[in-house]
Every structure is written in structure tokens, then in C-alpha cells.
Motif scaffolding. Structure first.
Motif, PDB file in Angstrom:
ATOM      1  N   ARG A 144      10.464  -6.421  -1.848  1.00  0.00           N
ATOM      2  CA  ARG A 144       9.699  -5.248  -2.165  1.00  0.00           C
ATOM      3  C   ARG A 144      10.939  -4.148  -2.265  1.00  0.00           C
ATOM      4  O   ARG A 144      11.868  -4.108  -1.407  1.00  0.00           O
ATOM      5  N   TRP A 361       1.457  -6.718   0.301  1.00  0.00           N
ATOM      6  CA  TRP A 361       1.399  -7.600  -0.657  1.00  0.00           C
ATOM      7  C   TRP A 361       0.252  -8.108  -1.067  1.00  0.00           C
ATOM      8  O   TRP A 361      -0.152  -7.940  -2.399  1.00  0.00           O
ATOM      9  N   VAL A 366       0.211  -4.031  -7.264  1.00  0.00           N
ATOM     10  CA  VAL A 366       1.602  -4.532  -7.704  1.00  0.00           C
ATOM     11  C   VAL A 366       2.129  -4.133  -8.908  1.00  0.00           C
ATOM     12  O   VAL A 366       1.591  -4.306  -9.742  1.00  0.00           O
TER      13      VAL A 366
END
Ligand code: GAL
Length: 415
Positions: A144, A361, A366
């Protein structure tokens, strides 16, 4: 010569021949994971050498965060006809826009099929690895990018909390300066400045705006994209003036030592703090989504590819199989500060930070990272360094925006 002597000779020749062939077998992998960044890779190599004791691994590394130095060396080797057996590359445009386009990589679709990986990795990730009818690398992790790190005890001492927006950050910056923290946000060398920029731009543009930049639907000269540079300029005023001389680890260290309150860095920083420095997540270090980006996970993935014409093809395929396996991913990622790319990893092996990343996640929106090869081809990403220089030189948001758009037009970004 008797029949027996001839037979003996034959047997010896076969045995020695096989030994010689085995002795030649080896594997050379290439990456930028050296020194502080090395332990996760080392653990994977150790496992490989247990599984294949006859295949020694040559671990070729070129130090330098984000692969800035390694990519240049790789280029020389690829163009010189001396490819490593397998090399680290960011999943997505970084590989596709370079060596895939140049027809230098093997299509790994058959491997994905034989290993059942088309079901084991998220469809969005497979899409990122795919182009021109092929799948081009094996992802070992998900990192990330948009994370803000701090030391909980220090924030408590200074009476501040992690800011939730960039405006809030600028207010917190003043408060901290009033308390003697001269440079509240620790910053490092050039690529980490691009890394900070992408968190700022994501916070200003939101996930849809950010993605629109890369699909070509939004221009860099759009007023909101210009605003991202202005906000970036205000944020820079809260950072240390010696940034260009610091590695990303040294910028993290400044935060840990209390010379700065925050650092924005990908979660390999969690790997550095927990694996190398042995700090406990939540105590030795804390984290939050970078300001204005809560609910969005800006991702990147490290992967390994297989160049055409390598010297040790079978050994390389064995390497790829290990790093795409559940076992391989659960050896590597808890040490690396990343989560597995696979959907079936064993989260009990992962620390508190990584469990929180795994949760985000799954549930967040995303988007892809610019600084780490996911959204733009290498040719754009490398020239973005020049855009950054232009901005840092004159602090002129429009000049930077125009320069970025000119490169986007030139490389046909989003087309
Ligand atoms: C990123 C890479 C990470 C980490 C970081 C710092 O680009 O994906 O795994 O190595 O650079 O070097």
C-alpha cells in the motif's frame, strides 16, 4: 580394452557428466532488495535452496529504493543480451510498457493455468499483469502506498492526532512547529517526493479523479489537478530541507527519533520497522491512511518475470512457482511488510498492521500507484521525475501541470 573396462568408463562418464550438468545448474535473480530491504527475499531464497539443494541462488541486487538504480542496470543487461533468470518488476505498466512491448518476456499464461493461479489471485491483479493476450509476471505481494506513519507516544506528547485531510494536516503542521517540531513531515530523496505527491494528489482528487488522470479522462491541466500541486507545495513547507540527501529509511528514522511527527511511505516501512528495527506495530509505530484518502487503497505489487533466452530456464520456473505459492507468499510477506497477492494466505502469520492492511485491501476502493509502476508506463513515470524538478525549482503549479500533460500527450497516456 575389456568389455568390463569399457562399461566402467561409460558409467563413470554418465555419473560425472550428470554431476557436471547439475553443478552448472543455478539461478540468478535480480532485484533492489538489499540491506534493510533484504530479509524477506533472503527467507524466500533460503526456502528455495532447501527445496532445490542442487541449485545455488545468485542474489544480484542493486540498492536504491523503488528500483531507481536497479532499473538502469537491468536495462543495460537486457539490451546487452545478458538477462538475469528472473527479475523484480512492478506489476502493471512498468513491465508491460517496456519489456513486454519489446517482446523480451515469456508469456506466463501456461504457468498461471498449470498452477491454478487464475483462481488464486484477484481478477483485478491478473488484469494488471495482462496485456497483448498474455500474463507477464508472477506477483509476490500487495503493498500500500498511501500510508502515514507516526509514533503514538510522540503524538500524545505533542497533543495531536493523525490528520484526516490535507487542510487538517496543514493546521497540525503549524501546531507542531509551535511546539518545536520544526519539520513535522519527514521526507527523503526524489522518488519519495513523487511518492508523497501521489498521496497528496489522491487526497485532493479522490479515487475517481486520480484514476481519470491515468485513463486520460482528466487532464493534468484540469483545475483540480493543478490544485494538487498547490497543496503539495504547502505540504512541502512542512518538510525537512535536506530531503534529497535522505533514503526512505532515513526519513522513517527521523520520525522514529521524534525529529518529525509523520512520514508518508509505502508499507515496506512497516517491514523495516517491524523486521529490521523490531518495533511492535501499534506501540513502536502507528499508521493511518494518508490525509484525505481513508477508504482508498493505493496499491502496487512486486512481481517477477521471465525474460526470453535466460540461461537457467527450469530453475527460473521453479523460482516463479515458489513465489506464487501460498507457502512462498506466507514466508515472504510477513517479513516484507506487505500482504500476499494470493487470496488464500494465512493471516495468522501476519502482524497487526498487516491484518489491518488486508482488511482495507478487501473493503476499500483500490487505485494504482504512479511512483511504483502500476498506472503509467515507465517512460511517463521516469519523466515525471523531471516534472517534479520543474515544480521544486519554481513552485509553479501550472508549469508542472503543463509539463506533465505534455509528457502524457507525447506517450499517449491512457490510449
Ligand atoms: C517499491 C517496492 C517495494 C520496496 C520499495 C522501497 O517500489 O515495490 O517492495 O522495495 O520500493 O525500495
Amino acid at each position: 580394452m575389456t568389455k568390463r573396462a569399457i562399461l566402467c568408463g561409460l558409467v563413470l562418464a554418465v555419473v560425472f557428466g550428470a554431476t557436471a550438468a547439475r553443478a552448472q545448474e543455478k539461478l540468478e535473480i535480480f532485484s533492489w532488495w538489499a540491506g534493510d530491504e533484504g530479509p524477506a527475499l533472503k527467507a524466500l531464497i533460503d526456502r528455495y535452496e532447501v527445496l532445490y539443494p542442487n541449485i545455488p541462488v545468485i542474489n544480484s541486487t542493486v540498492t536504491g529504493g523503488s528500483g531507481v538504480n536497479a532499473r538502469a542496470v537491468l536495462k543495460t543487461r537486457m539490451l546487452g543480451g545478458d538477462p538475469p533468470d528472473s527479475f523484480q518488476v512492478h506489476a502493471g505498466q512498468e513491465l508491460i510498457g517496456t519489456w513486454v512491448v519489446a517482446n523480451r518476456m515469456e508469456d506466463l499464461t501456461p504457468l498461471f493455468k498449470s498452477e491454478g493461479w487464475t483462481e488464486k489471485f484477484p481478477p483485478g491483479l491478473i488484469a494488471l499483469l495482462s496485456a497483448r493476450g498474455g500474463i507477464w509476471s508472477v506477483p509476490v505481494n500487495i503493498h500500500r502506498s498511501n500510508v502515514m506513519w507516526y509514533v503514538p507516544a510522540n503524538l500524545k506528547k505533542w497533543g495531536v492526532t493523525p490528520p484526516k485531510t490535507w487542510d487538517e494536516f496543514l493546521a497540525t503542521c503549524k501546531t507542531l512547529q509551535g511546539k518545536g517540531v520544526q519539520y513535522p513531515l519527514a521526507l527523503g530523496e526524489n522518488w519519495t517526493q513523487v511518492h508523497l505527491w501521489e498521496s497528496v494528489a489522491l487526497g485532493v482528487l479522490g479515487p475517481d479523479g486520480w484514476s481519470a488522470l491515468w485513463s486520460g479522462k482528466m487532464k493534468f491541466t484540469d483545475s483540480s489537478a493543478v490544485k494538487a500541486w498547490d497543496t503539495f507545495g504547502s505540504v512541502l513547507a512542512c518538510t525537512n530541507p535536506d530531503a534529497s540527501g535522505l533514503s526512505w529509511q532515513q526519513a522513517v528514522d527521523r520520525t522514529l527519533k521524534g525529529n518529525a511527527a509523520f512520514n508518508i511511505m509505502g508499507d515496506w516501512a512497516a517491514g523495516y520497522m517491524s523486521t529490521t528495527l523490531k518495533l511492535k506495530p501499534g506501540e513502536g509505530f502507528g499508521w493511518a491512511a494518508s490525509p484525505g484518502t481513508s477508504g482508498t487503497f493505493m496499491m502496487l505489487s512486486d512481481s517477477f518475470g521471465l525474460p526470453k533466452g535466460v540461461k537457467h530456464h527450469d530453475a527460473a520456473v521453479k523460482w516463479l512457482k515458489l513465489l506464487g505459492s501460498r507457502e512462498g507468499q506466507d514466508i515472504f510477506n510477513p517479513l516484507k511488510g506487505s500482504i500476499a497477492a494470493r487470496l488464500d494466505s494465512d493471516l495468522t502469520k501476519y502482524n497487526a498492521y498487516l491484518n489491518s492492511a488486508a482488511k482495507d485491501w478487501k473493503s476499500n476502493k483500490v487505485v494504482g500507484s504512479l511512483a511504483h509502476g502500476a498506472v503509467a508506463p515507465e517512460i511517463f513515470a521516469s519523466q515525471f521525475g523531471t516534472v517534479m524538478e520543474i515544480y521544486l525549482g519554481g513552485k509553479n503549479a501550472l508549469a508542472a501541470a503543463n509539463a506533465a500533460q505534455a509528457i502524457a500527450d507525447q506517450v499517449g497516456l491512457g490510449k
